[in-house]
Design an enzyme around this catalytic site. Structure first.
Site: not given
Length: 164
Positions: A87, A129-130
């Site tokens: 990330c 994830h986003e």
């Protein structure tokens, strides 16, 4: 280009607000985010990661950049897989995270039009994830307390760099 907000910045923990204005300003912001994502060799970048607490992100999993605005996950396949994720808000940290292999999603594009699609594999992983970022959920929230403890020093070092 934007400065990436890193672990310890309060904006990363907030639930982002929906986008209501689909104007030139939004398009310019998205273009800058795409430029920033590519500059840092990312495949996804959420608005909170650049200090904007709004519900949108950009991603590129090999088919060109896509802007995802006000996303919803409509269906989550129960079949999951574990894979390593990094990330941009956690420089040099990579952790194994379990996520659904397939999802059905709905979001708006830069014109405010609704898009519905099914994603699988890597695209599904990046979207999830986003999407987490828009809800204030970070990769360290998806790992065990024991693994988080092992990362404690690195996390503290990252948090020390946050401009207050």
């Amino acid at each position: 280009m934007y400065r990436i907000r890193v672990f310890g910045d309060p904006v990363l923990r907030k639930r982002a607000k929906p986008v209501t204005k689909f104007d030139e300003n939004l398009k310019k912001t998205i273009e800058r985010m795409i430029e920033t994502m590519y500059h840092y060799d990312g495949v996804g970048l959420a608005a909170p990661q650049v200090g904007i607490s709004q519900r949108f992100f950009v991603m590129d999993v090999g088919n060109g950049p896509v802007a995802v605005i006000n996303p919803e996950i409509l269906e989550i396949d129960p079949e999951t897989e574990v894979a390593e994720e990094g990330c941009l808000s956690f420089p040099e940290i990579f952790v194994e995270i379990e996520r659904s292999k397939r999802i059905k999603v709905k979001y708006q594009n830069t014109r405010g039009e609704y898009v519905e699609e099914e994603l699988e594999g890597y695209a599904a992983r990046v979207f999830q994830h986003e999407f987490d970022h828009l809800n204030g959920v970070l990769i360290i929230d998806r790992i065990s307390p024991a693994k988080r403890l092992l990362l404690r020093k690195k996390l503290m070092d990252i948090a020390r760099t946050v401009k207050r």
